[in-house]
Design a protein around this motif. Structure first.
Motif, PDB file in Angstrom:
ATOM      1  N   MET A 222       0.828  -1.167   0.000  1.00  0.00           N
ATOM      2  CA  MET A 222       0.000   0.000   0.000  1.00  0.00           C
ATOM      3  C   MET A 222       0.886   1.249   0.000  1.00  0.00           C
ATOM      4  O   MET A 222       1.900   1.281   0.672  1.00  0.00           O
ATOM      5  N   ALA A 223       0.464   2.263  -0.730  1.00  0.00           N
ATOM      6  CA  ALA A 223       1.210   3.516  -0.796  1.00  0.00           C
ATOM      7  C   ALA A 223       0.341   4.660  -0.290  1.00  0.00           C
ATOM      8  O   ALA A 223      -0.847   4.725  -0.582  1.00  0.00           O
ATOM      9  N   ALA A 224       0.947   5.557   0.473  1.00  0.00           N
ATOM     10  CA  ALA A 224       0.265   6.766   0.947  1.00  0.00           C
ATOM     11  C   ALA A 224       0.577   7.902  -0.025  1.00  0.00           C
ATOM     12  O   ALA A 224       1.686   8.010  -0.534  1.00  0.00           O
ATOM     13  N   PHE A 225      -0.398   8.721  -0.260  1.00  0.00           N
ATOM     14  CA  PHE A 225      -0.271   9.859  -1.168  1.00  0.00           C
ATOM     15  C   PHE A 225      -0.431  11.123  -0.336  1.00  0.00           C
ATOM     16  O   PHE A 225      -1.508  11.382   0.201  1.00  0.00           O
ATOM     17  N   ILE A 226       0.647  11.889  -0.176  1.00  0.00           N
ATOM     18  CA  ILE A 226       0.604  13.117   0.627  1.00  0.00           C
ATOM     19  C   ILE A 226       0.474  14.316  -0.301  1.00  0.00           C
ATOM     20  O   ILE A 226       1.339  14.568  -1.140  1.00  0.00           O
ATOM     21  N   HIS A 227      -0.609  15.030  -0.116  1.00  0.00           N
ATOM     22  CA  HIS A 227      -0.855  16.241  -0.887  1.00  0.00           C
ATOM     23  C   HIS A 227      -1.055  17.367   0.131  1.00  0.00           C
ATOM     24  O   HIS A 227      -2.140  17.595   0.638  1.00  0.00           O
ATOM     25  N   PHE A 228       0.025  18.027   0.438  1.00  0.00           N
ATOM     26  CA  PHE A 228       0.054  19.069   1.468  1.00  0.00           C
ATOM     27  C   PHE A 228       0.792  20.248   0.876  1.00  0.00           C
ATOM     28  O   PHE A 228       1.879  20.091   0.324  1.00  0.00           O
ATOM     29  N   GLY A 229       0.203  21.396   0.931  1.00  0.00           N
ATOM     30  CA  GLY A 229       0.883  22.536   0.341  1.00  0.00           C
ATOM     31  C   GLY A 229       0.273  23.845   0.777  1.00  0.00           C
ATOM     32  O   GLY A 229      -0.403  23.934   1.804  1.00  0.00           O
ATOM     33  N   ILE A 230       0.493  24.861  -0.013  1.00  0.00           N
ATOM     34  CA  ILE A 230       0.020  26.191   0.351  1.00  0.00           C
ATOM     35  C   ILE A 230      -1.499  26.245   0.431  1.00  0.00           C
ATOM     36  O   ILE A 230      -2.069  26.965   1.242  1.00  0.00           O
ATOM     37  N   ASN A 231      -2.189  25.447  -0.378  1.00  0.00           N
ATOM     38  CA  ASN A 231      -3.653  25.447  -0.342  1.00  0.00           C
ATOM     39  C   ASN A 231      -4.185  25.016   1.018  1.00  0.00           C
ATOM     40  O   ASN A 231      -5.273  25.420   1.422  1.00  0.00           O
ATOM     41  N   THR A 232      -3.426  24.217   1.736  1.00  0.00           N
ATOM     42  CA  THR A 232      -3.808  23.789   3.077  1.00  0.00           C
ATOM     43  C   THR A 232      -4.038  25.010   3.968  1.00  0.00           C
ATOM     44  O   THR A 232      -4.938  25.017   4.802  1.00  0.00           O
ATOM     45  N   PHE A 233      -3.254  26.040   3.770  1.00  0.00           N
ATOM     46  CA  PHE A 233      -3.323  27.228   4.615  1.00  0.00           C
ATOM     47  C   PHE A 233      -4.382  28.227   4.152  1.00  0.00           C
ATOM     48  O   PHE A 233      -4.611  29.247   4.792  1.00  0.00           O
ATOM     49  N   TYR A 234      -5.010  27.910   3.027  1.00  0.00           N
ATOM     50  CA  TYR A 234      -6.144  28.692   2.554  1.00  0.00           C
ATOM     51  C   TYR A 234      -7.449  27.913   2.745  1.00  0.00           C
ATOM     52  O   TYR A 234      -8.510  28.383   2.380  1.00  0.00           O
ATOM     53  N   GLU A 235      -7.327  26.710   3.305  1.00  0.00           N
ATOM     54  CA  GLU A 235      -8.466  25.834   3.555  1.00  0.00           C
ATOM     55  C   GLU A 235      -9.309  25.617   2.314  1.00  0.00           C
ATOM     56  O   GLU A 235     -10.540  25.578   2.371  1.00  0.00           O
TER      57      GLU A 235
ATOM     58  N   PHE B 200       1.146   1.024   5.518  1.00  0.00           N
ATOM     59  CA  PHE B 200       1.691   1.633   4.303  1.00  0.00           C
ATOM     60  C   PHE B 200       3.177   1.315   4.183  1.00  0.00           C
ATOM     61  O   PHE B 200       3.913   1.360   5.159  1.00  0.00           O
ATOM     62  N   LYS B 201       3.613   0.993   2.971  1.00  0.00           N
ATOM     63  CA  LYS B 201       5.021   0.665   2.717  1.00  0.00           C
ATOM     64  C   LYS B 201       5.721   1.732   1.893  1.00  0.00           C
ATOM     65  O   LYS B 201       6.940   1.791   1.851  1.00  0.00           O
ATOM     66  N   TRP B 202       4.961   2.535   1.197  1.00  0.00           N
ATOM     67  CA  TRP B 202       5.498   3.552   0.295  1.00  0.00           C
ATOM     68  C   TRP B 202       4.817   4.884   0.567  1.00  0.00           C
ATOM     69  O   TRP B 202       3.666   4.918   1.005  1.00  0.00           O
ATOM     70  N   VAL B 203       5.515   5.961   0.251  1.00  0.00           N
ATOM     71  CA  VAL B 203       4.959   7.299   0.384  1.00  0.00           C
ATOM     72  C   VAL B 203       5.223   8.065  -0.907  1.00  0.00           C
ATOM     73  O   VAL B 203       6.354   8.106  -1.389  1.00  0.00           O
ATOM     74  N   ILE B 204       4.173   8.650  -1.442  1.00  0.00           N
ATOM     75  CA  ILE B 204       4.278   9.508  -2.622  1.00  0.00           C
ATOM     76  C   ILE B 204       3.963  10.924  -2.147  1.00  0.00           C
ATOM     77  O   ILE B 204       2.908  11.166  -1.559  1.00  0.00           O
ATOM     78  N   VAL B 205       4.870  11.845  -2.391  1.00  0.00           N
ATOM     79  CA  VAL B 205       4.697  13.226  -1.934  1.00  0.00           C
ATOM     80  C   VAL B 205       4.563  14.145  -3.148  1.00  0.00           C
ATOM     81  O   VAL B 205       5.424  14.147  -4.027  1.00  0.00           O
TER      82      VAL B 205
END
Length: 96
Positions: free
Chosen positions: A1-14, A46-51
């Motif tokens: 299983m792979a985790a997909f991290i989507h974290f960026g400036i939009n996080t701070f604009y909600e 999870f074994k993999w991380v995609i950022v």
């Protein structure tokens, strides 16, 4: 299983979608704990991380010589933050 991290400036604009004109100074994850992220991911299988380090808005989560629209223009870690490096370090630190 792979985790997909989507974290960026939009996080701070909600908001999920922005237009790439957001103020980089708003990016300041003062409570960021990538060790916690990776530990929880590994505990849940999870074994993999995609950022996603640069999405459609153009904001880059590591300092880049190709654009000024990066964490280097933010107050986070004094403009020297690098989310990809922190996640990578945490991943290998918690490598069982």
């Amino acid at each position: 299983m792979a985790a997909f991290i989507h974290f960026g400036i939009n996080t701070f604009y909600e908001q999920e979608w922005r237009n790439g004109q957001e103020d980089p100074k708003r990016f300041n994850p003062t409570k960021l704990n990538t060790d916690q992220w990776i530990r929880v991911m590994k505990e849940t299988g999870f074994k993999w991380v995609i950022v996603v380090v640069k999405h459609h808005d153009g904001f880059v989560l590591y300092p880049s010589r190709y654009t000024d629209y990066t964490v280097a223009a933010s107050p986070w870690r004094g403009g020297k933050g690098d989310l990809l490096a922190e996640i990578s370090r945490s991943f290998f630190l918690h490598n069982d």
